[in-house]
Design a protein around this motif. Structure first.
Motif, PDB file in Angstrom:
ATOM      1  N   SER A 140      43.711  46.041  43.547  1.00 30.23           N
ATOM      2  CA  SER A 140      43.063  47.175  42.871  1.00 30.23           C
ATOM      3  C   SER A 140      41.580  47.323  43.190  1.00 30.23           C
ATOM      4  CB  SER A 140      43.237  47.024  41.356  1.00 30.23           C
ATOM      5  OG  SER A 140      42.658  45.810  40.937  1.00 30.23           O
ATOM      6  N   MET A 141      41.035  46.428  44.041  1.00 26.62           N
ATOM      7  CA  MET A 141      39.625  46.562  44.421  1.00 26.62           C
ATOM      8  C   MET A 141      39.494  46.259  45.909  1.00 26.62           C
ATOM      9  SD  MET A 141      37.593  44.942  41.146  1.00 26.62           S
ATOM     10  CE  MET A 141      38.578  43.490  40.897  1.00 26.62           C
ATOM     11  N   GLY A 142      38.351  46.621  46.482  1.00 25.80           N
ATOM     12  CA  GLY A 142      38.091  46.309  47.888  1.00 25.80           C
ATOM     13  C   GLY A 142      37.665  44.859  48.040  1.00 25.80           C
ATOM     14  N   SER A 143      37.218  44.526  49.250  1.00 21.38           N
ATOM     15  CA  SER A 143      36.794  43.156  49.545  1.00 21.38           C
ATOM     16  C   SER A 143      35.554  42.792  48.731  1.00 21.38           C
ATOM     17  CB  SER A 143      36.478  43.061  51.038  1.00 21.38           C
ATOM     18  OG  SER A 143      35.855  41.837  51.315  1.00 21.38           O
ATOM     19  N   LEU A 144      35.630  41.639  48.017  1.00 22.56           N
ATOM     20  CA  LEU A 144      34.512  41.200  47.172  1.00 22.56           C
ATOM     21  C   LEU A 144      34.142  39.750  47.406  1.00 22.56           C
ATOM     22  CD1 LEU A 144      35.729  42.661  43.738  1.00 22.56           C
ATOM     23  CD2 LEU A 144      33.793  43.494  45.059  1.00 22.56           C
TER      24      LEU A 144
END
Ligand code: UDP
Length: 373
Positions: A140-144
């Protein structure tokens, strides 16, 4: 078990399946701490049940999911991944709700055809090869974080089609973008009412947390001298206090974290939605909720919003981090036809359309799952 829900299109799967949904570990469902993934989980659950599938939801204690029974699991919540830096090691607290949820999954997995992981956490990816039931992961999120990229990338390679994302823009933040399945998002459009003639205010929706850039929306509303209605969960109180102190004269009003019905009833009467995220937004459910009400969207030209807003037709895409750009776009809101906004939501973001894409994804996960032995 579901309350009233119409049949949302015909199933594209050959037979009814049994799904086990495993929720985010950063908050109870209904708290708002899980962000847009809470709505995605609810909508996906509703449409699968309406199409004759059965499902079971596992989520942290205190979870509430409109009309659906949840198995609540006790334990300490995870720290949201977006608050951690890139090189920080993965950690889990004692009596972790994440660990407890996946221990439950291990025990009941044989009763299900497919497990759906909604958590942006290292553990479910790591555990995938150890489970006997296939797992589809909605990222649910991009690369972090490097450790997360590594473990998601391994699963994406070893289990083709098993990693779903919201948008291509989100996928491109990962080195393994081509292995991700873009699914978009969708809404039960009947829950959002169109409003042709708005009042004067603008709105801003979402978790109040630094990556969401609320301060830019407040600065723009002050510069344009147009009231701003803010709705959403305060995840970072010091951050919100800083904004209040930095803009004592700004015409904004905080209305709290509202449920979907209350929220859309305010949003629909607004002139426009401001989306001022400073990170690569994976999608932005709030954008399609606004469009469904006929509300144009002004968003920074970065991440998911690029794949949602039709520039000049259903809103304006603005140079990232430019408050001046936001003000110019606010002054051009009258050029947007609110009917075009609702129409875009109907064409691209219906629950039926999301259902077809999601079922096709599950079909591919099961077809390509490596056979053991
Ligand atoms: N939201 C809500 N009540 C509010 C404000 C926001 O329920 O008062 C929900 C909104 O419906 C959306 C979510 O918060 O589903 C925000 O999700 P989005 O995808 O925009 O961003 P995320 O938090 O996932 O980064």
């Amino acid at each position: 078990m579901l309350g009233s829900c119409s049949v949302l299109g015909k199933s594209v799967l050959q037979k009814p399946l049994k799904f086990l949904f495993v929720s985010t570990s950063v908050g109870a469902l209904g708290s708002g701490d899980g962000g847009g993934v809470e709505l995605t989980l609810l909508n996906t659950a509703r449409l699968l049940v309406s199409r004759g599938h059965s499902l079971h939801v596992v989520a942290p204690k205190g979870s509430r999911l409109d009309g659906i029974t949840v198995t609540e699991i006790d334990g300490v919540l995870q720290v949201p991944a977006q608050t951690l830096s890139r090189a920080v090691p993965v950690t889990m607290p004692e009596n972790s709700v994440l660990g407890n949820m996946w221990n439950y999954v291990r025990q009941v997995q044989r009763r299900f055809d497919l497990i759906i992981n909604f958590a942006y956490d290292w553990l479910p990816f790591y555990l995938t090869p150890f489970l006997t039931t296939p797992v589809a992961h909605l990222v649910s999120m991009g690369s972090l974080n490097d450790a997360m990229d590594d473990v998601i990338g391994r699963v994406a390679t070893q289990y083709p089609h098993s990693v779903g994302v919201y948008t291509r823009a989100q996928a491109q933040t990962f080195a393994f973008a081509d292995a991700c399945v873009p699914l978009g998002s969708g809404l039960d459009l009947a829950r959002y009412s169109f409003c042709e003639t708005p009042d004067s205010a603008l709105c801003w929706l979402g978790r109040i947390s630094p990556e969401k850039g609320l301060e830019d929306a407040v600065a723009a509303s002050q510069a344009a001298n147009i009231p701003l209605k803010i709705m959403g969960q305060i995840q970072n109180e010091p951050y919100f206090r800083q904004i209040q102190q930095a803009f004592p004269e700004a015409p904004f009003e905080y209305l709290g974290f509202l449920n979907t019905d209350q929220m859309q009833n305010i949003v629909r009467r607004c002139r426009g939605l401001l989306v001022t995220s400073h990170w690569v937004e994976a999608f932005g459910n709030v954008l399609i909720e606004a469009l469904a009400c006929g509300v144009p969207v002004i968003a920074y030209q970065r991440g998911g919003p690029i794949e949602i807003v039709r520039n000049g037709e259903t809103g304006w895409l603005v140079q990232p981090d430019s408050v001046d750009g936001l003000v110019t776009a606010i002054q051009s809101l009258d050029q947007i036809d609110r009917n075009a906004c609702r129409q875009q939501a109907e064409q691209e973001f219906s629950l039926e359309a999301l259902g077809d894409r999601t079922e096709a994804w599950f079909d591919a996960v099961l077809k390509f799952w490596p056979r053991v032995g």
